[in-house]
Structure formats: C-alpha cells, structure tokens
Design a protein around this motif. Structure first.
Motif, PDB file in Angstrom:
ATOM      1  N   VAL A 481       0.846  -1.198   0.000  1.00 48.87           N
ATOM      2  CA  VAL A 481       0.000   0.000   0.000  1.00 48.87           C
ATOM      3  C   VAL A 481       0.879   1.245   0.000  1.00 48.87           C
ATOM      4  CG1 VAL A 481      -1.771   1.276   1.256  1.00 48.87           C
ATOM      5  CG2 VAL A 481      -1.841  -1.228   1.202  1.00 48.87           C
ATOM      6  N   PHE A 482       1.946   1.189   0.818  1.00 49.71           N
ATOM      7  CA  PHE A 482       2.911   2.279   0.863  1.00 49.71           C
ATOM      8  C   PHE A 482       4.259   1.743   0.393  1.00 49.71           C
ATOM      9  CE2 PHE A 482      -0.195   3.102   4.249  1.00 49.71           C
ATOM     10  CZ  PHE A 482      -0.679   4.343   3.830  1.00 49.71           C
ATOM     11  N   PRO A 483       4.699   2.084  -0.797  1.00 53.29           N
ATOM     12  CA  PRO A 483       5.994   1.588  -1.298  1.00 53.29           C
ATOM     13  C   PRO A 483       7.110   1.850  -0.296  1.00 53.29           C
ATOM     14  CG  PRO A 483       4.810   2.723  -3.034  1.00 53.29           C
ATOM     15  CD  PRO A 483       4.032   2.964  -1.777  1.00 53.29           C
ATOM     16  N   HIS A 484       8.009   0.890  -0.211  1.00 49.27           N
ATOM     17  CA  HIS A 484       9.104   0.971   0.761  1.00 49.27           C
ATOM     18  C   HIS A 484      10.361   1.489   0.071  1.00 49.27           C
ATOM     19  CE1 HIS A 484      11.231  -0.098   4.451  1.00 49.27           C
ATOM     20  NE2 HIS A 484      12.209  -0.547   3.677  1.00 49.27           N
ATOM     21  N   LYS A 504      12.393  -9.511  -9.692  1.00 49.95           N
ATOM     22  CA  LYS A 504      10.980  -9.445 -10.073  1.00 49.95           C
ATOM     23  C   LYS A 504      10.430 -10.843 -10.335  1.00 49.95           C
ATOM     24  CE  LYS A 504       7.744  -7.136 -13.210  1.00 49.95           C
ATOM     25  NZ  LYS A 504       7.596  -6.196 -14.342  1.00 49.95           N
ATOM     26  N   LYS A 505      11.242 -11.700 -10.911  1.00 50.80           N
ATOM     27  CA  LYS A 505      10.824 -13.078 -11.164  1.00 50.80           C
ATOM     28  C   LYS A 505      10.418 -13.768  -9.870  1.00 50.80           C
ATOM     29  CE  LYS A 505      12.661 -17.501 -12.852  1.00 50.80           C
ATOM     30  NZ  LYS A 505      13.853 -18.189 -13.408  1.00 50.80           N
ATOM     31  N   TYR A 506      11.056 -13.376  -8.783  1.00 54.23           N
ATOM     32  CA  TYR A 506      10.752 -13.973  -7.481  1.00 54.23           C
ATOM     33  C   TYR A 506       9.861 -13.077  -6.629  1.00 54.23           C
ATOM     34  CZ  TYR A 506      13.816 -17.814  -8.482  1.00 54.23           C
ATOM     35  OH  TYR A 506      14.366 -18.932  -9.048  1.00 54.23           O
ATOM     36  N   GLY A 507       9.164 -12.150  -7.281  1.00 58.23           N
ATOM     37  CA  GLY A 507       8.127 -11.401  -6.592  1.00 58.23           C
ATOM     38  C   GLY A 507       8.549 -10.097  -5.968  1.00 58.23           C
ATOM     39  N   ILE A 508       9.821  -9.702  -6.099  1.00 56.41           N
ATOM     40  CA  ILE A 508      10.285  -8.444  -5.526  1.00 56.41           C
ATOM     41  C   ILE A 508      10.302  -7.399  -6.642  1.00 56.41           C
ATOM     42  CG2 ILE A 508      12.134  -7.286  -4.268  1.00 56.41           C
ATOM     43  CD1 ILE A 508      13.085 -10.068  -3.373  1.00 56.41           C
ATOM     44  N   GLU A 509       9.268  -6.584  -6.688  1.00 51.16           N
ATOM     45  CA  GLU A 509       9.148  -5.580  -7.738  1.00 51.16           C
ATOM     46  C   GLU A 509       9.719  -4.259  -7.229  1.00 51.16           C
ATOM     47  OE1 GLU A 509       5.218  -5.349  -9.298  1.00 51.16           O
ATOM     48  OE2 GLU A 509       4.992  -7.533  -9.471  1.00 51.16           O
ATOM     49  N   SER A 510      10.643  -3.669  -7.978  1.00 51.58           N
ATOM     50  CA  SER A 510      11.326  -2.464  -7.504  1.00 51.58           C
ATOM     51  C   SER A 510      11.808  -1.641  -8.689  1.00 51.58           C
ATOM     52  CB  SER A 510      12.517  -2.840  -6.627  1.00 51.58           C
ATOM     53  OG  SER A 510      13.413  -3.681  -7.345  1.00 51.58           O
ATOM     54  N   GLU A 511      12.152  -0.401  -8.398  1.00 53.06           N
ATOM     55  CA  GLU A 511      12.717   0.472  -9.422  1.00 53.06           C
ATOM     56  C   GLU A 511      13.592   1.514  -8.750  1.00 53.06           C
ATOM     57  OE1 GLU A 511       8.950   3.560  -9.860  1.00 53.06           O
ATOM     58  OE2 GLU A 511       9.163   1.899 -11.276  1.00 53.06           O
ATOM     59  N   ILE A 520      10.591  -0.276  -3.317  1.00 48.46           N
ATOM     60  CA  ILE A 520       9.989  -1.606  -3.435  1.00 48.46           C
ATOM     61  C   ILE A 520       8.478  -1.435  -3.475  1.00 48.46           C
ATOM     62  CG2 ILE A 520       9.817  -3.912  -2.440  1.00 48.46           C
ATOM     63  CD1 ILE A 520      12.634  -3.180  -3.181  1.00 48.46           C
ATOM     64  N   THR A 521       7.833  -1.965  -4.516  1.00 53.65           N
ATOM     65  CA  THR A 521       6.381  -1.821  -4.676  1.00 53.65           C
ATOM     66  C   THR A 521       5.621  -3.116  -4.414  1.00 53.65           C
ATOM     67  OG1 THR A 521       6.585  -2.250  -7.051  1.00 53.65           O
ATOM     68  CG2 THR A 521       6.654   0.054  -6.326  1.00 53.65           C
ATOM     69  N   ALA A 522       6.303  -4.258  -4.441  1.00 53.33           N
ATOM     70  CA  ALA A 522       5.642  -5.543  -4.180  1.00 53.33           C
ATOM     71  C   ALA A 522       6.666  -6.551  -3.685  1.00 53.33           C
ATOM     72  CB  ALA A 522       4.958  -6.064  -5.447  1.00 53.33           C
ATOM     73  N   THR A 523       6.203  -7.495  -2.868  1.00 50.97           N
ATOM     74  CA  THR A 523       7.071  -8.546  -2.347  1.00 50.97           C
ATOM     75  C   THR A 523       6.354  -9.887  -2.483  1.00 50.97           C
ATOM     76  OG1 THR A 523       6.220  -8.434  -0.075  1.00 50.97           O
ATOM     77  CG2 THR A 523       8.032  -6.957  -0.654  1.00 50.97           C
ATOM     78  N   PRO A 524       7.090 -10.998  -2.507  1.00 47.18           N
ATOM     79  CA  PRO A 524       6.438 -12.304  -2.505  1.00 47.18           C
ATOM     80  C   PRO A 524       5.748 -12.533  -1.164  1.00 47.18           C
ATOM     81  CG  PRO A 524       8.801 -12.550  -2.284  1.00 47.18           C
ATOM     82  CD  PRO A 524       8.560 -11.107  -2.564  1.00 47.18           C
ATOM     83  N   VAL A 525       4.678 -13.287  -1.174  1.00 45.21           N
ATOM     84  CA  VAL A 525       3.925 -13.522   0.057  1.00 45.21           C
ATOM     85  C   VAL A 525       4.794 -14.175   1.120  1.00 45.21           C
ATOM     86  CG1 VAL A 525       1.649 -13.614  -0.994  1.00 45.21           C
ATOM     87  CG2 VAL A 525       3.069 -15.653  -0.975  1.00 45.21           C
ATOM     88  N   SER A 531      12.326  -8.144   6.691  1.00 46.52           N
ATOM     89  CA  SER A 531      12.889  -6.802   6.569  1.00 46.52           C
ATOM     90  C   SER A 531      13.421  -6.614   5.149  1.00 46.52           C
ATOM     91  CB  SER A 531      14.026  -6.609   7.579  1.00 46.52           C
ATOM     92  OG  SER A 531      14.753  -5.439   7.291  1.00 46.52           O
ATOM     93  N   LEU A 532      12.833  -5.683   4.412  1.00 45.16           N
ATOM     94  CA  LEU A 532      13.245  -5.467   3.027  1.00 45.16           C
ATOM     95  C   LEU A 532      14.634  -4.857   2.947  1.00 45.16           C
ATOM     96  CD1 LEU A 532       9.888  -4.148   1.529  1.00 45.16           C
ATOM     97  CD2 LEU A 532      10.834  -6.455   1.406  1.00 45.16           C
ATOM     98  N   ASP A 533      14.983  -4.019   3.927  1.00 42.56           N
ATOM     99  CA  ASP A 533      16.328  -3.434   3.947  1.00 42.56           C
ATOM    100  C   ASP A 533      17.380  -4.520   4.100  1.00 42.56           C
ATOM    101  OD1 ASP A 533      16.019  -0.172   4.475  1.00 42.56           O
ATOM    102  OD2 ASP A 533      14.313  -1.363   5.151  1.00 42.56           O
TER     103      ASP A 533
END
Length: 624
Positions: A481-484, A504-511, A520-525, A531-533
């Motif tokens: 909901v809130f990009p990290h 991205k193939k493994y669900g970590i969408e970023s730019e 980071i806009t999306a992560t795998p479930v 911790s994304l950092d």
C-alpha cells in the motif's frame, strides 16, 4: 644455439606488473599514496569505465622537479629510503620504487607536475614505459597524473579485468579507507564526470562516517580506545553497537599506522569481541586505527603492501578483542541502566561434567523439556501433504498454517474426520513413530534403527526449498500500500540494478529512485513480514560473492539464495507446536527430498542415535 634468452627490460616489467597492478584499484592506491606522501591537503580522483579507461589523480602536494619527474618512472627509483635499514623507521606509504615504473609499462600516462618555487611545470607523455614527449607548461603547485587504457599492451591481463561496476566498487571502498585514515585531507571522488564523494577535512572519525556513509550509522557507532605503554601501541576508532550489523565484511576497516591492511587475526579478534552479541553470519561496522612503533611492524611483506607482520601481534589482538567487548558492555549498561557482562559459553572439563552428572536429580519433573505427542494448539494444522501447483495468492501469517498452504497449493482437507482418516493411513505407512517434542524445537522419532532427532525448522525448510526450486515458476506477490524506500550507497545500487529482473521473477518488484534509493512496490507472500532493507543488503552481498561467475551461473546462485530465504521465512519455527499428523507428513516429505540431510543454509536436519549406541550407554549386552 642457446635456448635461454634474456628478456628485455620492458617485457620483464610487463610480466612482473601483476605483482603490483592486478586491477584499476591498485593503480589508484599507488597514485593516492604518492599524493599523501607529498603532503597534499586536497586530493581529487577521477574515474572512467571503472578505471579501465581513465584514472586521474590531482593533488596540491610538493610537486616534482623536471629531473625527478623523469627519474620517478625508472625501476627502483624512490625518494623514501636510501638503504634497507631505513625500513625500521619509515612513515611513508611508498618505498620500493616499483609502482610508477610498473604502471607506465602497461598503460599510457600523462604527467604534469610543478614545485612551488619554480615558474613552469613539466608535462611528460609516456607509452610502454618510455617518455615520448616532454614540454614546459603553466601549472599550479602539485601533481596531475592520468593513467589511460591499462593493460592495452598486455591482452592476456586485460581480459581478466572485471566488469566496470565491480572495478568501481573496489575503487570506492579504497577511497573510503583513505578518508578514514586521513581526517586532515579533503578528498573528492568522481565517476564518469559525476562527483560521488566530497569529503572536506573533519575533526574525528565519527564525522567521516557521516560523510562517507550516513548520519544514522554514525549515531549507532560507539568509541573504542586503548593504550599499551609496555608494548608501545594504541587502539582507537568506532564500532557499531549491538543493533547494527551487515551481511558482509565490507565495512570493516583496520589500519596500522594509517595503512589499510588485511589481517585475518585482527579481524578474528574484532569478531570475538562481538561473540554472543550479533546473529550468526552477520558482521559489524568498524573503523579501527592501530598505532605501533615502526620498528615493530614489517610492511615489506608484499609488493602491494596490503599485508603487514606485527611483532606483538598477540598482545594487540587481545587488546582489540577486550576493547570491543568493554565498549559494547558499557553501551548496553548505559541503555539498560544496569551493569551488563557479555560472556561466551564455557565448556566444562571432563571431570566437572562427571561431577555434574553425579549431582543430577533424575526424579525432577521434565515435562517442560519433553512434550508428549498431542494435537496442535493451533485451530488449524500447520503441515499437510503438498501435491498440487501454486495458487495465485494467499495470506501469509507468522506461521504457515493449514488453510494458507491449502490456498497456496490448491489442496484441501475438508474436516477433522478426513484428518483422522489420513492419520490412520499414515500411521500404517510411516517408518517412524513420533514420541514428542523437545523444547518445541526438536522432534523425537523412534525407528527400527534407533532414535531419530529432527530439527523441525531445518527439516521443513529443506522440504520447502526443494519445492520452491523445482516448481516456483510463478510467484504470488503482495502489492505494498505504501511503497518501501531503501537507501543504499550508489555503488551498491549500481550493483543490484542489473539484477532487478531476477528479483521481479521472485516477486520483488522495484525500481530506481534517485542516485542512491530503491523503491519496493511488491514482495512475494513468503517474505511479507521480512525486513526489506536486510533482504536487499543480502542480495548485494550475494552478488558480490558470486561476481566471478558468468551471468547464467550468477542468476542460478542468486535464485537458490532467494528460494532459501523464502523457505526459511515460510517454514515452521522453533517454538511451534506440531501434531502427530503434521510430523508424519513432514517426515514423508523430507524422505522424498534429494538433499534431506541439511537445510539450504547447511545446518543438519536430523541425527540418529542407533539402538546399539543407546545400549552401550546403559552398558547392556543382550548377546551374553
């Protein structure tokens, strides 16, 4: 006719260049150290294409006369020493007189230098170690030297240079070391015409940490200091507290007499000071300057002068370990407002262990240690048979429960009755009998061979890792909901940016967001609560670890690491209750895993104690 031929001086220099120059950062090192030895107060470094195309160092030091400018490219020409005995009292970086001679033999060089009390400077152009042009020019006091196209005339060496990003990362790390060692010099570093670091003079190391890294990290650092008059050495610097750690050693800087060194024993002593403080596989941040009498250190170990030998190495190592331990204890005591002692686990001698055994009360209640097999306290089971493909998405809580795995794999158990039926069937087929849990972490199993002790987390992790690596074609993701936003060093971001499609193939969408930020806009479930950092720091360390592999192999290794990370986060944890059905299914799944003996991180999943070994322990002999 003689088969042995004497090589020309130029050819010999090219062959020997590998001892001094292996990569662009080695050239930067030699040039910057010459600038420091010349008493410079301002040093600017310009890099292009990771140093393969251009390395330029500009300083405001003493400069050189016309005669010295020509002589400095001769082999073993140096202003630092006149005889070998001078090594006992040397304070400068250079002394061998090999660097400029070697560099000039494998690159193209342009040198402009001028002393303060002369009207004109001298400009020299060199190729293959030979001066091809010289002229008088107007210049400021100091030296401006350009090194272009390294190894252009030694193709066998040029092809072993790394990618520009890798070479730049090494140069950046080297630059940071000089910033820490020399607080009184204004350093600048440019990469492809963009200024990356601008570090004016500061009063202390902590202020340098702010310049080179960031304010947050600086505030997490604590000071260490020690002085030993008997052995004539001192230690000072800053280390990270117990809450800050890295996934590699890239931010550990050790200096001896302002010389950045690589010393396994000193690094080990630093880490021993953190024993029982940092998680396994994590490393601190440290900038530590050790001052010793020049007579007690040998810097003439290797032509690159990255290694040293210390006369009182044991005393320095012990002092460093104690200084780190005391500083951490003092910091923790201050935070908790009470005295804190950090100590490692002690191994009792054999005689003491026998005494402890003799004093053990075997009549005490051990119910808190061994939990009998029973139905899980959870309302839903945490493990079932995995048979079908992944579903699009599912809700991952801290524990991977039955419903969530059903949604993930499309498998359902409709009622408690079906669970009971499966349990009855599994009991007939199972090779193991579940006895109970120890500390809600280890499963005790009876088999025909004896007793089996299973680490429930490691076993489940191994099962999930095998599943993810074989069938993880599409990944369910959770949109944030809130990009990290993650703050990285620009060199770290440059490292990871090339591999964003793999993430991205493994669900970590970023730019990329700016020069040193990643959003980071999306992560795998499976990593929703991770911790994304920390994850991105791990990814950077993995890429650095596998940088010598080709792209295909690196992608394969990176994929394995990500699968291992997801398996770790998704598996049952130490402290979780499990039912007999869950344990039975886990053992069946583990038995079908190709590498069932260890988890993805190398920890054993189980060990066995044979009936014969048990009988020996109790001194039983059924044969007599």
């Amino acid at each position: 006719m003689s088969k042995i031929k004497k090589l020309s001086i130029n050819e010999a220099k090219k062959i020997a260049a590998g001892e001094v120059v292996e990569r662009p950062s080695n050239i930067v090192k030699e040039l910057v150290e010459n600038s420091i030895d010349a008493g410079s107060k301002n040093i600017s470094i310009y890099i292009q294409d990771g140093g393969k195309k251009l390395i330029r160092v500009v300083d405001d030091g003493f400069g050189m006369s016309e005669e010295d400018a020509k002589l400095c490219f001769e082999h073993h020409a140096t202003s630092k020493i006149t005889k070998v005995d001078d090594l006992d009292k040397i304070y400068t970086y250079g002394f061998r007189g090999e660097a400029l001679s070697t560099i000039s033999s494998i690159s193209k060089i342009a040198l402009i230098t001028k002393e303060e009390d002369v009207q004109f400077g001298i400009k020299l152009l060199l190729e293959d170690g030979q001066i091809i042009s010289e002229e008088k020019v107007s210049a400021s006091r100091g030296t401006d030297i350009k090194v272009e196209n390294i190894f252009y005339n030694v193709p066998a060496r040029q092809k072993f240079l790394k990618k520009s990003e890798t070479e730049w990362r090494n140069i950046s790390q080297l630059f940071q070391s000089y910033c820490f060692a020399y607080k009184n010099i204004h350093f600048k570093l440019f990469n492809d015409d963009n200024i990356i670091f601008n570090c004016p003079t500061v009063k202390n190391i902590k202020e340098r940490i702010v310049q080179v890294w960031n304010l947050s990290l600086s505030e997490s650092c604590i000071k260490i200091e020690d002085e030993n008059q008997k052995y004539n050495f001192s230690i000072e610097g800053y280390i990270s507290n117990h809450q800050v750690h890295q996934f590699n050693r890239n931010r550990i800087y050790l200096f001896v007499n302002n010389r950045w060194i690589k010393n396994i024993e000193l690094s080990r002593s630093l880490l021993k000071g953190y024993q029982n403080v940092l998680p396994s596989g994590r490393f601190p941040v440290a900038v530590i300057l050790i001052k010793v009498d020049p007579k007690n250190v040998d810097i003439n170990v290797h032509p690159r002068k990255e290694e040293v030998r210390l006369l009182h190495s044991y005393q320095i190592e012990q002092a460093l370990q104690l200084s780190v331990k005391v500083a951490l204890e003092r910091n923790l005591s201050k935070q908790l407002n009470k005295n804190v002692k950090i100590s490692g686990a002690k191994i009792l001698p054999f005689e003491q262990s026998l005494q402890l055994y003799a004093e053990t009360d075997f009549g005490q209640d051990y119910d808190n240690l061994i939990t009998p097999a029973r139905q899980s306290d959870f309302s839903r089971d945490t493990l079932i048979r995995v048979e079908q493909p992944f579903a699009a998405e599912f809700n991952l809580s801290n524990n991977l429960n039955k419903l969530e795995i059903e949604e993930l794999f499309g498998s359902r158990i409709s009622s408690r009755e079906s669970s009971s039926e499966q349990l009855n069937v599994s009991k007939k087929e199972s090779r193991f009998k579940f006895l109970g849990q120890v500390k809600k972490t280890y499963l005790l199993m009876e088999s025909e061979e004896g007793l089996l002790v299973v680490d429930q987390h490691a076993a489940h992790e191994s099962v999930l890792f095998d599943l993810f690596t074989k069938r993880f074609d599409t990944v369910s993701t959770v949109k944030l909901v809130f990009p990290h936003i993650i703050n990285l060093q620009e060199s770290e971001l440059d490292t990871v940016i090339e591999y964003l499609p793999i993430l991205k193939k493994y669900g970590i969408e970023s730019e990329r967001l700016g020069a040193a930020q990643l959003v980071i806009t999306a992560t795998p479930v499976h990593l929703k609560d991770a911790s994304l950092d920390d994850l991105l720091s791990q990814v950077v360390s993995w890429i650095n670890e596998f940088e010598n592999l080709d792209n295909k192999d690196l992608e394969s290794e990176l994929s394995k690491k990500l699968c291992a990370q997801m398996a770790c986060k998704a598996s049952i944890k130490a402290g979780d209750d499990v039912s007999e059905l869950q344990v039975d299914q886990l053992m069946k799944d583990l038995y079908n895993v190709e590498n069932r003996f260890t988890c993805p991180h190398g920890r054993p999943t189980f060990w066995t104690l044979s009936t014969n070994e048990i009988e020996k322990k109790f001194k039983r002999d059924y044969k007599s």
